[in-house]
Enzyme design. Structure first.
Site, short mmCIF file in Angstrom:
data_model
loop_
_atom_site.label_atom_id
_atom_site.label_comp_id
_atom_site.label_asym_id
_atom_site.label_seq_id
_atom_site.Cartn_x
_atom_site.Cartn_y
_atom_site.Cartn_z
N HIS A 176 38.79 84.72 -62.99
CA HIS A 176 40.03 84.12 -62.49
C HIS A 176 39.78 82.64 -62.19
O HIS A 176 39.22 82.29 -61.16
CB HIS A 176 40.48 84.86 -61.23
CG HIS A 176 41.91 84.61 -60.82
ND1 HIS A 176 42.65 83.55 -61.29
CD2 HIS A 176 42.73 85.30 -59.98
CE1 HIS A 176 43.87 83.60 -60.75
NE2 HIS A 176 43.93 84.65 -59.96
N HIS A 179 45.49 79.48 -60.41
CA HIS A 179 46.33 79.69 -59.21
C HIS A 179 45.76 79.11 -57.93
O HIS A 179 46.08 79.58 -56.83
CB HIS A 179 46.61 81.19 -59.03
CG HIS A 179 47.59 81.71 -60.02
ND1 HIS A 179 47.88 83.04 -60.16
CD2 HIS A 179 48.35 81.07 -60.94
CE1 HIS A 179 48.78 83.20 -61.12
NE2 HIS A 179 49.08 82.01 -61.61
N TYR A 181 42.77 79.19 -56.66
CA TYR A 181 41.68 79.90 -55.99
C TYR A 181 40.35 79.16 -56.24
O TYR A 181 40.35 78.06 -56.80
CB TYR A 181 41.67 81.37 -56.41
CG TYR A 181 42.94 82.08 -55.99
CD1 TYR A 181 43.31 82.15 -54.65
CD2 TYR A 181 43.80 82.65 -56.93
CE1 TYR A 181 44.48 82.77 -54.25
CE2 TYR A 181 44.98 83.27 -56.54
CZ TYR A 181 45.31 83.33 -55.20
OH TYR A 181 46.48 83.94 -54.80
#
Length: 357
Positions: A176, A179, A181
């Site tokens: 990931h 977004h 993060y």
């Protein structure tokens, strides 16, 4: 040569997908305070196993990396056992499933993590937003700036998470990098205010992502690793001054590594800036490119026919339609999403959406 459709098979690294309708990783907070996947989660994913590929929700690589009450983890053997019942159920239903592994960085909160202060590329907090905590909404805390000598430990968290994901039966992992993060907090320069090997230039800001990807590849093989990017999504107070150059560099590097696929998460695929960034990714990434963000059946089919991507990732449509591929293929109406139950405990709005008769 006939252009692919949403229902054409696709080879994605080590996997052959029967269709190109992919389920997005969707945080649903059904794991409770133990962060262990359970039978309800297994039922939810098995219901959706007709997707070409399921990408399971953002899953904690670190035991002290919680940002949502109830998200699952992959940080110990109990987490592995919990996820094993999910992968068994999905495979029994004929599906394929990757696990998205994740560290929230400054999007976490100490009250969710035993008093541990969040960490980031920076010491500046997320502005103008709140996080849900056990005592109600609170402003985001100032994170602790990671030292350069701590970053190998972050990379090791992702390597260990990849090893555990394979032990749990997943068909691969997604890193990931989106977004706002932790990895994205290094990638994008509105947050990354570092000097040294992990700050400043695009090459330095991409270093953490690429070290994590290399660590995952060393465990799983490149053909079982994917990456999600969202270079124009402003969620979690983040932006970049030159997103197209950032994407070009990262896409080239990921392409050279031969990963299974790259997922581009758009705020809205119809926006001109998002269409432009997708073209940059397509130009520089030579593997399977998946597009995500505001697609319906018609716009997804058009994107594949025009060669803009190789598969389309659906989020909200899969929340409410466990049999989404069949509905799209038949032109059947879609169930509406009940947004009030997105993060509530139990089966309502999770496993009770009806399939076609």
């Amino acid at each position: 040569m006939t252009a692919p459709t949403l229902f054409s098979p696709l080879t994605v690294g080590a996997l052959t997908l029967p269709n190109r309708v992919v389920m997005a990783p969707l945080t649903r907070a059904r794991a409770g305070t133990t962060h262990i996947a359970n039978a309800l989660i297994a039922e939810h994913y098995a219901q959706r196993a007709s997707a070409g590929l399921l990408i399971a929700e953002a899953t904690m690589a670190a035991a002290d990396g919680c940002a949502f009450t109830g998200e699952p983890g992959i940080f110990d053997d109990a987490c592995v056992a919990g996820w094993k019942q999910v992968t068994d159920a999905v495979h029994a239903a004929g599906g394929r499933i990757q696990l998205q592994i994740w560290h929230p960085g400054r999007a976490a909160h100490s009250s969710l993590n035993g008093g541990v202060q969040p960490v980031s590329s920076t010491d500046r907090p997320i502005r103008n937003d709140t996080i849900h905590t056990p005592t109600g909404p609170q402003p985001y805390e100032a994170p602790r700036r990671l030292r350069d000598d701590e970053i190998p430990g972050i990379v090791q968290l992702f390597a260990d998470a990849t090893r555990r994901a394979l032990a749990a039966g997943f068909d691969g992992v997604q890193v990931h990098g989106a977004h706002g993060y932790l990895i994205d907090q290094f990638l994008r320069d509105s947050v990354n205010d570092r000097t040294g090997p992990y700050g400043g230039s695009i090459e330095n800001r991409a270093r953490l992502l690429l070290e994590v990807v290399d660590a995952a590849i060393a465990v799983a093989g490149a053909d079982r690793v994917s990456v999600r990017l969202s270079p124009l999504v402003a969620f979690n107070d983040i932006a970049d001054s030159d997103p197209e150059a950032l994407v070009a560099h990262v896409a080239q590097q990921l392409s050279a590594r031969g990963i299974a696929f790259l997922e581009m998460r758009h705020a809205d695929q119809a926006l001109p800036a998002e269409a432009s960034i997708a073209r940059v990714a397509r130009e520089h990434f030579k593997g399977v490119l998946m597009l995500n963000g505001g697609f319906d059946g018609a716009s997804a089919a058009q994107a594949l026919a025009e060669g803009r991507g190789d598969a389309v990732v659906f989020g909200k449509a899969f929340l409410a339609n466990p049999d989404l591929p069949a509905r799209l293929q038949q032109g059947a109406p879609l169930n509406e999403v009940d947004f009030s139950t997105l993060y509530t405990p139990g089966p309502k709005g999770y496993t009770d959406y009806p399939a076609l008769a």
